[in-house]
Enzyme design. Structure first.
Site, PDB file in Angstrom:
ATOM      1  N   CYS A 127       0.845  -1.191   0.000  1.00 43.61           N
ATOM      2  CA  CYS A 127       0.000   0.000   0.000  1.00 43.61           C
ATOM      3  C   CYS A 127       0.885   1.247   0.000  1.00 43.61           C
ATOM      4  O   CYS A 127       1.843   1.340   0.783  1.00 43.61           O
ATOM      5  CB  CYS A 127      -0.911   0.014   1.225  1.00 43.61           C
ATOM      6  SG  CYS A 127      -1.897   1.535   1.305  1.00 43.61           S
ATOM      7  N   GLU A 157       3.266  -5.894   8.627  1.00 44.48           N
ATOM      8  CA  GLU A 157       3.632  -4.502   8.320  1.00 44.48           C
ATOM      9  C   GLU A 157       4.768  -4.043   9.230  1.00 44.48           C
ATOM     10  O   GLU A 157       5.708  -3.366   8.785  1.00 44.48           O
ATOM     11  CB  GLU A 157       2.423  -3.579   8.491  1.00 44.48           C
ATOM     12  CG  GLU A 157       2.763  -2.140   8.147  1.00 44.48           C
ATOM     13  CD  GLU A 157       1.653  -1.161   8.481  1.00 44.48           C
ATOM     14  OE1 GLU A 157       0.472  -1.496   8.305  1.00 44.48           O
ATOM     15  OE2 GLU A 157       1.988  -0.040   8.938  1.00 44.48           O
TER      16      GLU A 157
HETATM   17 FE1  SF4 Z   1      -3.337   1.059   3.050  1.00 42.04          FE
HETATM   18 FE2  SF4 Z   1      -3.584  -0.635   5.091  1.00 42.04          FE
HETATM   19 FE3  SF4 Z   1      -4.676   1.797   5.228  1.00 42.04          FE
HETATM   20 FE4  SF4 Z   1      -5.720   0.023   3.609  1.00 42.04          FE
HETATM   21  S1  SF4 Z   1      -5.649  -0.135   5.832  1.00 42.04           S
HETATM   22  S2  SF4 Z   1      -5.272   2.196   3.094  1.00 42.04           S
HETATM   23  S3  SF4 Z   1      -3.905  -1.126   2.934  1.00 42.04           S
HETATM   24  S4  SF4 Z   1      -2.473   1.331   5.073  1.00 42.04           S
END
Ligand code: SF4
Length: 341
Positions: A127, A157
């Site tokens: 992301c 993460e």
């Molecule tokens: Fe990105 Fe995780 Fe937030 Fe979804 S929950 S926008 S994947 S950081």
């Protein structure tokens, strides 16, 4: 890092609307209602990650290797597996020269190095908001700060972010860790956080760190992402009016776990995280009139639809959608997929 679109937070004002008052029956079920949180479900980062796997399946055909679960949701993983995705724990399980997709949670640089050694063709579905945290970690490490990463030990993460500067980053897993963490120079300390934490708990941890390190530096913008914040705001709003809150999401989904915690803290008599309607215990409905319903950022809307159907069969027909904001974020697919094949 792959290309991506902007991630502005929406400023649409709060709105509440009842979506199916006409369906309300006239007998004792009339008091029963469902408060449906909005926003809920897929965030822009999850949509991008799932679309990445789908596009690679279309382009290359199965099997397509994916390192780790592309997102933390059982339904999503099962559906992609049925279409030919092969989920592996690490790149050494991928045949040399094959395509491998990296999950939305991000990876340490060592993973890219291992993939390059095996001549894998990497498509990175990290992301963009996780990549932003990686860049902050790299910047603070370059400036010789000790970095205090607020997050949960063992989460993918967190492992990826720790790996950006392993000699400089220390994990702080809540306010209790703030008192014991060791740094080299108390005037050169910065904090960062996992993107999917509880907003309230993280604030408490940052305050504890600031009390200990008055010169504490921080990220330029918030690390907890817009989707996590919006879903927590929405569930907080419905929880205060609900006897029971159901959160659709998988047990290994950090943002989904936080939604159940936020609901309990906000006054729901009970809150349960369930993978699907099949995991709801009928006894939870005893003595319940108002049910709050939401879903984590990795949970598809089909799970909500199925749950509404399951609840309707038990007398909950009336649905009131409680909207705290409208999201407009969208992230483009990884650059390598936007070029002609
Ligand atoms: Fe990105 Fe995780 Fe937030 Fe979804 S929950 S926008 S994947 S950081």
């Amino acid at each position: 890092m792959t290309s991506h679109g902007s991630a502005r937070r929406s400023t649409t004002p709060t709105a509440c609307r009842s979506t199916s008052p006409a369906a309300e029956p006239v007998h004792q079920d009339s008091a029963r209602r469902i408060l449906l949180a909005a926003p809920r479900g897929f965030c822009a980062g999850v949509e991008r990650a799932v679309a990445t796997v789908e596009r690679v399946l279309e382009r290359h055909g199965p099997p397509v290797y994916v390192r780790k679960e592309i997102v933390h949701n059982r339904r999503v993983v099962e559906e992609l597996r049925s279409r030919g995705a092969v989920f592996v724990e690490d790149t050494d399980q991928v045949p040399e020269g094959a395509v491998v997709i990296l999950s939305a949670h991000g990876v340490a640089p060592t993973v890219h190095a291992d993939a390059a050694r095996r001549r894998l063709r990497v498509i990175d579905a990290t992301c963009p908001l996780v990549t932003k945290v990686h860049r902050e970690a790299q910047r603070f490490a370059r400036d010789d700060y000790d970095i205090l990463l607020i997050g949960h030990a063992g989460h993918e993460e967190v492992i990826g972010t720790l790996g950006q500067a392993p000699d400089r980053i220390h994990l702080v897993d809540g306010p209790h860790d703030a008192a014991s963490v060791q740094v080299r120079d108390e005037t050169k300390v910065a904090w960062l956080s996992q993107t999917t934490l509880s907003v309230d708990e993280t604030r408490a941890t940052v305050q504890a760190l600031q009390a200990r390190f008055p010169a504490l530096a921080g990220p330029a913008g918030e690390d907890i992402c817009y989707a996590t914040q919006n879903r927590q705001t929405a569930v907080r709003r419905i929880a205060a009016r609900s006897d029971l809150v159901l959160v659709l999401g998988s047990a290994n989904s950090s943002n989904s776990q936080r939604l159940a915690e936020v609901a309990r803290n906000a006054g729901a008599r009970a809150a349960h995280l369930v993978d699907s309607a099949a995991h709801i215990d009928d006894s939870w409905l005893d003595g319940t009139t108002t049910i709050g319903l939401t879903s984590g950022a990795s949970a598809p809307e089909s799970l909500v639809t199925e749950t509404l159907h399951w609840l309707a069969q038990r007398g909950w027909h009336r649905i009131e959608t409680v909207t705290v904001t409208t999201e407009t974020q969208h992230f483009a697919l990884p650059h390598s997929l936007t070029k002609p094949a």
